[in-house]
Write a protein that holds these residues in place. Structure first.
Motif, PDB file in Angstrom:
ATOM      1  N   VAL A  70       0.777  -1.177   0.133  1.00 36.67           N
ATOM      2  CA  VAL A  70      -0.002  -0.033   0.056  1.00 36.67           C
ATOM      3  C   VAL A  70       0.959   1.278   0.031  1.00 36.67           C
ATOM      4  N   PHE A  71       1.951   1.168   0.845  1.00 38.06           N
ATOM      5  CA  PHE A  71       2.776   2.350   1.063  1.00 38.06           C
ATOM      6  C   PHE A  71       3.433   2.656  -0.440  1.00 38.06           C
ATOM      7  N   ARG A 165       8.160  20.728   7.633  1.00 39.03           N
ATOM      8  CA  ARG A 165       6.641  20.480   7.545  1.00 39.03           C
ATOM      9  C   ARG A 165       6.451  19.084   8.052  1.00 39.03           C
ATOM     10  N   ILE A 166       5.365  18.965   8.871  1.00 35.94           N
ATOM     11  CA  ILE A 166       4.738  17.719   9.316  1.00 35.94           C
ATOM     12  C   ILE A 166       3.708  17.299   8.653  1.00 35.94           C
ATOM     13  N   VAL A 167       3.544  16.114   8.058  1.00 39.58           N
ATOM     14  CA  VAL A 167       2.527  15.663   7.284  1.00 39.58           C
ATOM     15  C   VAL A 167       1.771  14.323   7.895  1.00 39.58           C
ATOM     16  N   PRO A 168       0.957  14.526   8.852  1.00 35.30           N
ATOM     17  CA  PRO A 168       0.389  13.273   9.668  1.00 35.30           C
ATOM     18  C   PRO A 168      -0.522  12.504   8.389  1.00 35.30           C
ATOM     19  N   LEU A 169      -0.585  11.298   8.606  1.00 35.92           N
ATOM     20  CA  LEU A 169      -1.365  10.586   7.750  1.00 35.92           C
ATOM     21  C   LEU A 169      -1.835   9.049   8.304  1.00 35.92           C
ATOM     22  N   TYR A 170      -2.772   8.417   7.806  1.00 39.94           N
ATOM     23  CA  TYR A 170      -3.131   7.224   8.576  1.00 39.94           C
ATOM     24  C   TYR A 170      -2.209   6.203   8.037  1.00 39.94           C
ATOM     25  N   HIS A 171      -2.052   5.407   8.781  1.00 39.80           N
ATOM     26  CA  HIS A 171      -1.196   4.294   8.522  1.00 39.80           C
ATOM     27  C   HIS A 171      -1.629   3.365   7.287  1.00 39.80           C
ATOM     28  N   PRO A 172      -0.689   3.002   6.448  1.00 46.05           N
ATOM     29  CA  PRO A 172      -1.070   2.174   5.136  1.00 46.05           C
ATOM     30  C   PRO A 172      -1.846   1.089   5.407  1.00 46.05           C
ATOM     31  N   ALA A 173      -1.558   0.150   6.582  1.00 47.21           N
ATOM     32  CA  ALA A 173      -2.162  -0.883   6.949  1.00 47.21           C
ATOM     33  C   ALA A 173      -3.681  -0.715   6.942  1.00 47.21           C
ATOM     34  N   VAL A 174      -4.249   0.274   7.301  1.00 52.59           N
ATOM     35  CA  VAL A 174      -5.735   0.565   7.363  1.00 52.59           C
ATOM     36  C   VAL A 174      -6.290   0.081   6.057  1.00 52.59           C
TER      37      VAL A 174
END
Ligand code: URA
Length: 206
Positions: A70-71, A165-174
């Motif tokens: 996914v990543f 710059r910090i980019v928060p993301l959901y984990h790809p495992a989702v």
């Protein structure tokens, strides 16, 4: 390769050796291999995941299982490849049965992550999932908020090593548990297209 780049590669190589011998928490007893991280030590973008799973523990490489597929798809959607980024995790050893990292394990391990951030000194940090997001927000003095409120945004911070710059993301495992979530992940990832780094890459003369 510039002198600074060679220096970064040397420092990252030494850190890998230290991590390989680490016994700071009980996870060293159950790991097969440490998973220090990999990629370009001079990358402008660093991604931080949670912890190695079974495949990563066997291969010593981050994101080589289904979450890794996914990543890779997310990276490809913004025309990035693994050799253009630096990829690592909060924990460098697998928690048994892929349970969540414990507070003591995080405390024992993040010294290595802090060094990776200091050495690579990326302009952009993508945090994959709740554990990486909360750690990085706290480290850079950003008020904590739910990841659902932050995912896909880009937060500017001043750090002692310059602006980031910090980019928060959901984990790809989702997306491996809920396949329809891939659309949300892909949409959030488009934030990397806005970064001046990608703009510069598309137009090297800019
Ligand atoms: N694989 C990793 O390397 N890290 C994660 O967070 C999940 C899977």
């Amino acid at each position: 390769m510039s002198g600074e780049t060679t220096d970064k590669a040397g420092k990252i190589a030494r850190l890998r050796e230290q991590i390989a011998g680490c016994r700071r928490c009980p996870l060293h007893e159950t790991r097969t291999l440490t998973v220090p991280g990999e990629g370009d030590p001079d990358a402008d973008i660093m991604f931080i995941g949670e912890a190695p799973g079974r495949n990563e523990d066997r291969q010593g490489k981050p994101f080589v299982g289904r979450a890794g597929d996914v990543f890779d798809r997310l990276l490809a959607s913004v025309e990035l490849t693994r050799d253009q980024i630096y990829l690592c995790n909060i924990l460098k050893c697998r928690p048994p049965n892929n349970r969540n990292p414990l507070v003591g394990e995080i405390q024992a391990c993040v010294g290595s992550l802090d060094l990776q951030i200091k050495i690579v000194n990326p302009s952009v940090i993508g945090t994959l999932g709740n554990f990486a997001t909360m750690y990085i927000l706290e480290k850079f003095g950003i008020p904590l908020r739910k990841i659902s409120e932050l995912a896909g945004t880009s937060l500017a911070v001043e750090s002692q090593f310059g602006p980031k710059r910090i980019v928060p993301l959901y984990h790809p495992a989702v997306a491996t548990y809920s396949p329809t979530k891939i659309d949300t992940l892909l949409e959030h990832f488009q934030v990397f297209r806005e970064s001046r780094l990608l703009a510069a890459r598309r137009d090297p003369g800019a």
